[in-house]
Motif scaffolding. Structure first.
Motif, PDB file in Angstrom:
ATOM      1  N   ASN A 102       0.827  -1.202   0.000  1.00 41.50           N
ATOM      2  CA  ASN A 102       0.000   0.000   0.000  1.00 41.50           C
ATOM      3  C   ASN A 102       0.863   1.254   0.000  1.00 41.50           C
ATOM      4  O   ASN A 102       0.590   2.213  -0.718  1.00 41.50           O
ATOM      5  N   GLU A 103       1.911   1.238   0.803  1.00 41.95           N
ATOM      6  CA  GLU A 103       2.815   2.390   0.863  1.00 41.95           C
ATOM      7  C   GLU A 103       3.474   2.637  -0.491  1.00 41.95           C
ATOM      8  O   GLU A 103       3.597   3.789  -0.937  1.00 41.95           O
ATOM      9  N   GLN A 104       3.888   1.572  -1.153  1.00 41.95           N
ATOM     10  CA  GLN A 104       4.494   1.710  -2.477  1.00 41.95           C
ATOM     11  C   GLN A 104       3.502   2.266  -3.483  1.00 41.95           C
ATOM     12  O   GLN A 104       3.847   3.125  -4.311  1.00 41.95           O
ATOM     13  N   ALA A 105       2.251   1.782  -3.419  1.00 44.78           N
ATOM     14  CA  ALA A 105       1.225   2.251  -4.359  1.00 44.78           C
ATOM     15  C   ALA A 105       0.913   3.716  -4.135  1.00 44.78           C
ATOM     16  O   ALA A 105       0.725   4.481  -5.094  1.00 44.78           O
ATOM     17  N   VAL A 106       0.860   4.138  -2.882  1.00 40.83           N
ATOM     18  CA  VAL A 106       0.574   5.540  -2.562  1.00 40.83           C
ATOM     19  C   VAL A 106       1.686   6.442  -3.080  1.00 40.83           C
ATOM     20  O   VAL A 106       1.438   7.501  -3.660  1.00 40.83           O
ATOM     21  N   GLN A 107       2.927   6.009  -2.883  1.00 48.08           N
ATOM     22  CA  GLN A 107       4.061   6.809  -3.356  1.00 48.08           C
ATOM     23  C   GLN A 107       4.096   6.887  -4.877  1.00 48.08           C
ATOM     24  O   GLN A 107       4.412   7.935  -5.454  1.00 48.08           O
ATOM     25  N   ALA A 108       3.752   5.782  -5.537  1.00 49.60           N
ATOM     26  CA  ALA A 108       3.783   5.744  -7.006  1.00 49.60           C
ATOM     27  C   ALA A 108       2.653   6.552  -7.620  1.00 49.60           C
ATOM     28  O   ALA A 108       2.725   6.925  -8.800  1.00 49.60           O
ATOM     29  N   ALA A 109       1.608   6.821  -6.865  1.00 48.71           N
ATOM     30  CA  ALA A 109       0.434   7.507  -7.412  1.00 48.71           C
ATOM     31  C   ALA A 109       0.635   9.008  -7.530  1.00 48.71           C
ATOM     32  O   ALA A 109      -0.180   9.689  -8.150  1.00 48.71           O
ATOM     33  N   ALA A 165      -6.447  16.102  10.177  1.00 49.91           N
ATOM     34  CA  ALA A 165      -5.821  14.787  10.054  1.00 49.91           C
ATOM     35  C   ALA A 165      -5.717  14.368   8.598  1.00 49.91           C
ATOM     36  O   ALA A 165      -4.680  13.873   8.148  1.00 49.91           O
ATOM     37  N   LEU A 166      -6.792  14.572   7.840  1.00 45.05           N
ATOM     38  CA  LEU A 166      -6.758  14.227   6.420  1.00 45.05           C
ATOM     39  C   LEU A 166      -5.824  15.149   5.657  1.00 45.05           C
ATOM     40  O   LEU A 166      -5.163  14.751   4.708  1.00 45.05           O
ATOM     41  N   LYS A 167      -5.792  16.430   6.085  1.00 52.35           N
ATOM     42  CA  LYS A 167      -4.876  17.368   5.427  1.00 52.35           C
ATOM     43  C   LYS A 167      -3.437  16.931   5.628  1.00 52.35           C
ATOM     44  O   LYS A 167      -2.616  16.976   4.712  1.00 52.35           O
ATOM     45  N   ALA A 168      -3.121  16.484   6.836  1.00 55.12           N
ATOM     46  CA  ALA A 168      -1.769  16.002   7.117  1.00 55.12           C
ATOM     47  C   ALA A 168      -1.445  14.768   6.289  1.00 55.12           C
ATOM     48  O   ALA A 168      -0.331  14.619   5.779  1.00 55.12           O
ATOM     49  N   ALA A 169      -2.437  13.879   6.142  1.00 58.54           N
ATOM     50  CA  ALA A 169      -2.229  12.684   5.334  1.00 58.54           C
ATOM     51  C   ALA A 169      -1.950  13.044   3.876  1.00 58.54           C
ATOM     52  O   ALA A 169      -1.085  12.483   3.227  1.00 58.54           O
ATOM     53  N   ALA A 170      -2.707  14.014   3.377  1.00 59.85           N
ATOM     54  CA  ALA A 170      -2.534  14.430   1.973  1.00 59.85           C
ATOM     55  C   ALA A 170      -1.179  15.091   1.789  1.00 59.85           C
ATOM     56  O   ALA A 170      -0.492  14.874   0.801  1.00 59.85           O
ATOM     57  N   SER A 171      -0.749  15.912   2.783  1.00 63.36           N
ATOM     58  CA  SER A 171       0.526  16.616   2.662  1.00 63.36           C
ATOM     59  C   SER A 171       1.691  15.650   2.717  1.00 63.36           C
ATOM     60  O   SER A 171       2.675  15.793   2.000  1.00 63.36           O
ATOM     61  N   SER A 172       1.582  14.636   3.580  1.00 65.98           N
ATOM     62  CA  SER A 172       2.684  13.683   3.733  1.00 65.98           C
ATOM     63  C   SER A 172       2.874  12.816   2.503  1.00 65.98           C
ATOM     64  O   SER A 172       3.932  12.219   2.320  1.00 65.98           O
ATOM     65  N   ASN A 173       1.859  12.737   1.650  1.00 66.75           N
ATOM     66  CA  ASN A 173       1.932  11.891   0.458  1.00 66.75           C
ATOM     67  C   ASN A 173       2.385  12.659  -0.772  1.00 66.75           C
ATOM     68  O   ASN A 173       2.382  12.138  -1.864  1.00 66.75           O
ATOM     69  N   THR A 174       2.722  13.936  -0.602  1.00 65.38           N
ATOM     70  CA  THR A 174       3.149  14.747  -1.753  1.00 65.38           C
ATOM     71  C   THR A 174       4.651  14.878  -1.789  1.00 65.38           C
ATOM     72  O   THR A 174       5.340  14.597  -0.825  1.00 65.38           O
ATOM     73  N   LYS A 207      -2.558  16.808  -5.721  1.00 68.36           N
ATOM     74  CA  LYS A 207      -1.866  16.322  -4.532  1.00 68.36           C
ATOM     75  C   LYS A 207      -2.692  15.267  -3.794  1.00 68.36           C
ATOM     76  O   LYS A 207      -2.149  14.448  -3.054  1.00 68.36           O
ATOM     77  N   PHE A 208      -4.000  15.315  -3.982  1.00 66.66           N
ATOM     78  CA  PHE A 208      -4.892  14.400  -3.270  1.00 66.66           C
ATOM     79  C   PHE A 208      -4.999  13.045  -3.960  1.00 66.66           C
ATOM     80  O   PHE A 208      -5.601  12.127  -3.413  1.00 66.66           O
ATOM     81  N   ILE A 209      -4.406  12.908  -5.147  1.00 65.57           N
ATOM     82  CA  ILE A 209      -4.491  11.649  -5.894  1.00 65.57           C
ATOM     83  C   ILE A 209      -3.929  10.499  -5.080  1.00 65.57           C
ATOM     84  O   ILE A 209      -4.467   9.377  -5.088  1.00 65.57           O
ATOM     85  N   SER A 210      -2.840  10.745  -4.354  1.00 67.14           N
ATOM     86  CA  SER A 210      -2.231   9.674  -3.566  1.00 67.14           C
ATOM     87  C   SER A 210      -3.173   9.167  -2.486  1.00 67.14           C
ATOM     88  O   SER A 210      -3.142   7.981  -2.130  1.00 67.14           O
ATOM     89  N   VAL A 211      -4.031  10.043  -1.958  1.00 66.54           N
ATOM     90  CA  VAL A 211      -5.015   9.620  -0.954  1.00 66.54           C
ATOM     91  C   VAL A 211      -6.027   8.673  -1.596  1.00 66.54           C
ATOM     92  O   VAL A 211      -6.473   7.702  -0.977  1.00 66.54           O
TER      93      VAL A 211
END
Length: 333
Positions: free
Chosen positions: A38-45, A324-333, A247-251
């Motif tokens: 899942n982590e790999q897929a999120v980073q690749a997205a 919390a969701l904003k932090a999740a979205a930011s950490s995935n960018t 930026k939200f695509i990874s979420v």
């Protein structure tokens, strides 16, 4: 096995589903493996362009899978294969168009139209190929035969040969480097339900599973509206910018987040008094903030049952869930 005879009623396999039959060590290893994938897929997205999980496309795949008596997992797998394949095709078209910028404008326009027309004309063929490939990843005795596929396409007015059908499957496989056997959101849901059962969840896993399947269908069919509401909550703004959407695509590709949201929403429907306990268990298992789980389940329930959702009954302030969701979205960018 011959699949060209009369279609049987769709197999749900819910009656054969058993939780609690696997050793804890095996579950721990499997959960860790899913988390890594899942982590790999999120980073690749992060660099993806567009999405093809549109309601009409998903509904077509679901109905086709039901007509062909395929399991739920196959329909989800087909959607994901088609999604990644079409994104690849769109990226290739954009890349070729960029290269052709050096040519004259007339040639560029003609080539651009030709590439788009080719992608459009073969879309149904590609879709059916993705369903057929997904069926091959499932139980081998439910593989959809070429004759069944060709008859279906012919009924829609598309005349293809067996060779063209095989070429289409090969094109999909080559485009994705033969990497099509990836876990779907259902795999995450079922793994987390297994862990919840061992952790003493008050709501039976089999009971939650049935509701999870319904809500997962709903999320696939209402993918854009649900994630749009999550995006607006994460930025605390009703009109997100294009950059914020990108930026939200990874979420959107975070299947672990989707799974906890599905399970939490199902728990609220089944027994809202146990909802907080289920969320606490999910937070402990995945490390995802309870506020994020609450916000996701709120979005799912808002688009399904409407009012009286956990976001309205629990003491979690909406602005905390948004942060919390904003932090999740930011950490995935």
């Amino acid at each position: 096995m011959n699949m060209d005879g009369p279609m049987r009623p769709r197999l749900s396999s819910l009656g054969d589903l058993q939780f609690g039959a696997v050793a804890t060590e095996t579950i721990e290893d499997a959960l860790l493996h899913l988390a890594q994938q899942n982590e790999q897929a999120v980073q690749a997205a992060g660099g993806r362009l567009g999405s093809f999980r549109e309601t009409r496309i998903v509904e077509f795949i679901f109905l086709l899978s039901e007509q062909w008596c395929l399991e739920k997992s196959v329909s989800y797998q087909a959607v994901e294969i088609l999604e990644r394949f079409m994104v690849k095709q769109a990226e290739n078209i954009c890349r070729q168009a960029t290269i052709q910028l050096r040519g004259n404008e007339k040639t560029e326009s003609q080539n651009w139209r030709a590439l788009k027309e080719q992608l459009f004309n073969k879309f149904i063929l590609r879709l059916v190929s993705c369903v057929q490939l997904a069926s091959k990843l499932s139980f081998h005795y439910k593989i959809i035969s070429n004759i069944t596929v060709l008859n279906f396409l012919q009924a829609l007015g598309y005349l293809y040969t067996k060779e063209e059908l095989l070429e289409s499957e090969l094109d999909v496989l080559k485009s994705l480097n033969f990497q099509i056997n990836l876990p779907t959101p259902l795999a995450y849901v079922e793994m987390l339900l297994e862990v919840l059962g061992y952790n003493g969840c008050l709501v039976p896993a089999t009971q939650l599973h049935a509701t999870c399947l319904i809500l997962l269908d709903l999320v696939y069919l209402l993918h854009e509206p649900i994630y749009e509401s999550l995006l607006r909550a994460s930025i605390e703004n009703s009109t997100p910018s294009q950059l914020q959407g990108e930026k939200f695509i990874s979420v959107k590709e975070d299947f672990m987040l989707l799974a906890v949201g599905i399970i939490a929403a199902s728990a609220f429907i089944q027994n809202h008094e146990c909802w907080s306990q289920v969320v606490e268990h999910l937070q402990s298992i995945t490390g995802i903030a309870s506020e994020s789980i609450a916000e996701f389940s709120y979005a799912i329930l808002t688009h399904s049952v409407g009012a009286n959702t956990p976001g309205r009954q629990q003491p979690v302030p909406p602005h905390l869930a948004a942060r919390a969701l904003k932090a999740a979205a930011s950490s995935n960018t």
